[in-house]
Design a protein around this motif. Sequence first.
Motif, PDB file in Angstrom:
ATOM      1  N   PRO A  90      51.221   3.174  57.427  1.00 25.75           N
ATOM      2  CA  PRO A  90      52.278   4.031  58.916  1.00 25.75           C
ATOM      3  C   PRO A  90      52.014   5.481  58.363  1.00 25.75           C
ATOM      4  O   PRO A  90      52.135   5.376  57.467  1.00 25.75           O
ATOM      5  N   ILE A  91      52.209   6.486  58.802  1.00 23.58           N
ATOM      6  CA  ILE A  91      52.163   7.830  59.209  1.00 23.58           C
ATOM      7  C   ILE A  91      52.702   8.214  60.306  1.00 23.58           C
ATOM      8  O   ILE A  91      53.604   7.474  61.214  1.00 23.58           O
ATOM      9  N   PRO A  92      53.779   9.456  60.324  1.00 19.90           N
ATOM     10  CA  PRO A  92      54.526  10.015  61.971  1.00 19.90           C
ATOM     11  C   PRO A  92      53.755   9.560  62.671  1.00 19.90           C
ATOM     12  O   PRO A  92      52.452  10.103  63.476  1.00 19.90           O
ATOM     13  N   GLY A  93      54.641   8.673  63.243  1.00 20.28           N
ATOM     14  CA  GLY A  93      54.471   8.203  65.443  1.00 20.28           C
ATOM     15  C   GLY A  93      52.999   7.896  65.279  1.00 20.28           C
ATOM     16  O   GLY A  93      52.686   7.338  66.378  1.00 20.28           O
ATOM     17  N   GLY A  94      52.163   6.496  64.079  1.00 20.84           N
ATOM     18  CA  GLY A  94      51.278   6.077  64.375  1.00 20.84           C
ATOM     19  C   GLY A  94      51.251   4.910  62.492  1.00 20.84           C
ATOM     20  O   GLY A  94      52.255   4.713  62.855  1.00 20.84           O
ATOM     21  N   LEU A  95      50.281   4.921  63.114  1.00 22.79           N
ATOM     22  CA  LEU A  95      49.412   4.037  62.114  1.00 22.79           C
ATOM     23  C   LEU A  95      48.291   4.758  61.240  1.00 22.79           C
ATOM     24  O   LEU A  95      46.772   5.088  62.839  1.00 22.79           O
ATOM     25  N   GLU A  96      47.705   4.551  60.300  1.00 22.86           N
ATOM     26  CA  GLU A  96      46.509   4.492  59.931  1.00 22.86           C
ATOM     27  C   GLU A  96      45.629   3.770  59.114  1.00 22.86           C
ATOM     28  O   GLU A  96      46.275   2.661  58.527  1.00 22.86           O
ATOM     29  N   LEU A  97      44.617   3.275  59.776  1.00 27.37           N
ATOM     30  CA  LEU A  97      43.591   2.135  59.549  1.00 27.37           C
ATOM     31  C   LEU A  97      42.406   2.303  58.617  1.00 27.37           C
ATOM     32  O   LEU A  97      41.772   3.604  58.758  1.00 27.37           O
ATOM     33  N   LEU A  98      42.037   1.772  57.735  1.00 25.77           N
ATOM     34  CA  LEU A  98      40.865   2.562  56.387  1.00 25.77           C
ATOM     35  C   LEU A  98      39.983   1.277  56.413  1.00 25.77           C
ATOM     36  O   LEU A  98      40.698  -0.059  55.938  1.00 25.77           O
ATOM     37  N   CYS A  99      38.899   1.224  56.787  1.00 21.41           N
ATOM     38  CA  CYS A  99      38.239  -0.132  56.908  1.00 21.41           C
ATOM     39  C   CYS A  99      37.259   0.960  55.118  1.00 21.41           C
ATOM     40  O   CYS A  99      36.620   1.719  55.587  1.00 21.41           O
ATOM     41  N   GLU A 100      36.525  -0.084  54.341  1.00 25.36           N
ATOM     42  CA  GLU A 100      36.233   0.181  53.247  1.00 25.36           C
ATOM     43  C   GLU A 100      34.410  -0.857  52.966  1.00 25.36           C
ATOM     44  O   GLU A 100      35.830  -2.280  52.536  1.00 25.36           O
ATOM     45  N   ALA A 101      34.933  -0.808  51.564  1.00 27.76           N
ATOM     46  CA  ALA A 101      33.431  -2.010  51.126  1.00 27.76           C
ATOM     47  C   ALA A 101      33.314  -1.278  49.696  1.00 27.76           C
ATOM     48  O   ALA A 101      32.461  -0.347  49.481  1.00 27.76           O
ATOM     49  N   ALA A 102      33.698  -1.727  48.969  1.00 32.17           N
ATOM     50  CA  ALA A 102      33.276  -1.493  47.163  1.00 32.17           C
ATOM     51  C   ALA A 102      31.980  -2.355  46.801  1.00 32.17           C
ATOM     52  O   ALA A 102      32.519  -3.465  46.438  1.00 32.17           O
ATOM     53  N   CYS A 103      31.029  -1.986  47.263  1.00 33.76           N
ATOM     54  CA  CYS A 103      29.570  -2.320  47.097  1.00 33.76           C
ATOM     55  C   CYS A 103      28.845  -1.461  46.694  1.00 33.76           C
ATOM     56  O   CYS A 103      27.227  -1.928  46.163  1.00 33.76           O
ATOM     57  N   GLY A 104      28.909  -1.026  46.079  1.00 27.45           N
ATOM     58  CA  GLY A 104      28.502   0.342  45.909  1.00 27.45           C
ATOM     59  C   GLY A 104      27.977   1.371  46.406  1.00 27.45           C
ATOM     60  O   GLY A 104      28.081   1.313  47.265  1.00 27.45           O
ATOM     61  N   PRO A 105      26.488   1.980  45.865  1.00 27.76           N
ATOM     62  CA  PRO A 105      26.103   2.935  46.175  1.00 27.76           C
ATOM     63  C   PRO A 105      25.009   2.188  48.009  1.00 27.76           C
ATOM     64  O   PRO A 105      24.558   1.300  47.878  1.00 27.76           O
ATOM     65  N   GLY A 106      24.413   3.371  48.453  1.00 31.00           N
ATOM     66  CA  GLY A 106      23.821   3.086  49.679  1.00 31.00           C
ATOM     67  C   GLY A 106      23.975   2.280  50.881  1.00 31.00           C
ATOM     68  O   GLY A 106      23.578   1.760  51.191  1.00 31.00           O
ATOM     69  N   VAL A 107      25.869   1.366  50.830  1.00 31.10           N
ATOM     70  CA  VAL A 107      26.066   1.182  52.422  1.00 31.10           C
ATOM     71  C   VAL A 107      26.882   1.722  53.200  1.00 31.10           C
ATOM     72  O   VAL A 107      27.477   2.877  52.168  1.00 31.10           O
ATOM     73  N   ALA A 108      27.504   1.435  54.155  1.00 29.37           N
ATOM     74  CA  ALA A 108      28.257   2.597  54.726  1.00 29.37           C
ATOM     75  C   ALA A 108      28.954   1.988  55.745  1.00 29.37           C
ATOM     76  O   ALA A 108      28.548  -0.028  56.187  1.00 29.37           O
ATOM     77  N   VAL A 109      30.418   2.233  56.287  1.00 27.94           N
ATOM     78  CA  VAL A 109      31.200   1.776  57.033  1.00 27.94           C
ATOM     79  C   VAL A 109      31.439   2.224  58.366  1.00 27.94           C
ATOM     80  O   VAL A 109      31.735   3.575  58.409  1.00 27.94           O
ATOM     81  N   ARG A 110      31.513   1.184  59.775  1.00 25.75           N
ATOM     82  CA  ARG A 110      31.826   2.028  60.857  1.00 25.75           C
ATOM     83  C   ARG A 110      32.502   1.157  61.823  1.00 25.75           C
ATOM     84  O   ARG A 110      33.022   0.214  61.971  1.00 25.75           O
ATOM     85  N   TRP A 111      33.967   2.302  62.511  1.00 21.17           N
ATOM     86  CA  TRP A 111      34.195   1.247  63.540  1.00 21.17           C
ATOM     87  C   TRP A 111      33.742   0.995  64.392  1.00 21.17           C
ATOM     88  O   TRP A 111      32.838   1.806  65.300  1.00 21.17           O
ATOM     89  N   THR A 112      33.653  -0.085  65.350  1.00 22.44           N
ATOM     90  CA  THR A 112      32.712  -0.760  66.331  1.00 22.44           C
ATOM     91  C   THR A 112      33.665  -1.181  67.058  1.00 22.44           C
ATOM     92  O   THR A 112      33.052  -1.741  68.533  1.00 22.44           O
TER      93      THR A 112
END
Length: 398
Positions: free
Chosen positions: A288-310
């Motif tokens: 939770p944050i003031p006035g809303g919510l913060e979502l974090l997408c993460e992947a503990a896969c090591g180097p060379g990967v990326a995540v994105r919201w779709t």
Amino acid sequence: MEQGLTFLLPLLLGLLQQGRGGRLEVEPPEPVVAVAVGESRQLTCRRACADGRAAVVQWRGLDTSLGAVQSGAGSSVLSVHNASLSSAGIHTCVGTCGTHTLRHPVRLLVFAFPDQLTVSPEALVAGQAQELACTAHNITPASPDVLSLSLLLGDQELEGVQDLGQEEDEEPQEGEGQLFQVTKRWQLPPLGKPAPLTLHCQATMRLPGMEPRSHRKPISVRPQPPWTPSWSRTPPTTSGVLTSPKTPVTTSLEATLEQTSTHSPRSPGPEAGNSSTRPCHPEIHQSPIPGGLELLCEAACGPGVAVRWTRAPGGLAAYQRKEDGAQAWLTVLWAGCNPEGWFQCRLDPGGHTARLYLLPEVCSPPMSAALWMGSLVLGLLLLAFLTRRLWRCRQPTR
């Protein structure tokens, strides 16, 4: 009388045939003509009239302005230069001799098939059962009857694999048209020892009137590391295997052995997503944050990967986003009620997704204008009543 009819019959037939001509000749003759994005193609149409006059031939249809049409006596040429996705559509050649008109429609199919293949994991380990994902990027069309992904050992399909399915997803991009990424997954049996021949992921596109086109991505196979007794392994606290999601995962040979070997019942194993022999999966965390919510997408896969919201309720443009490699943040701010629906993020390469369904928990709809005006009038009347009573009480009695 009969001689007159015999004389008139050829004359009438000649009048009926006047203005008529042969069939339309179109090159290429196929009803569907494929052209790659950025390439050029010509469509030629011809017709000859029976009386020797030149036929009126012209290419017509949607988007003919996107190409150059040159028409002359009895022929018309449609040239498409540097084809884009918007060049696709139905083009019709119209050929007229007198009052007789013929039409020949041709569908121009514009396809995209770049050599952009990724695999996850990038290397396999011999002697272990493992899952493999192969993704073809920036593809169109992406239907299974056009694009296929296969796993090859040498020049033959690898036997004994379990097909886990194929899915497509729209690629984020700017401009006209739609491009897709197509991912297929397999469950592989333990590969032979020593390591087999080089494996390849092959993407093949089959379009009408064209020879099949293929791209390949090599997949290396490492020998299985020698087994080490569990009491001689470095404890996880020093090898860096059991780290927090924000800390890069160790990818050394020792860490790989720690992740893939069997653990004793008293020592819980690391998450499957950290294994170098399995595709890892992204995770969504919320705070939770003031006035809303913060979502974090993460992947503990090591180097060379990326995540994105779709995906997000109402579209991603309605949210604040920040993407940094294996972490992507999305800020949900609400006025009254928080949005309801699915939030989804995606891992590249590999194509694995994580989803979160958010239910409305905070709802305080704003007061309507009519209710606010009514409350104001009631307050003024009450104030006037109290003021009058106070004034009458303070008047001197006679």
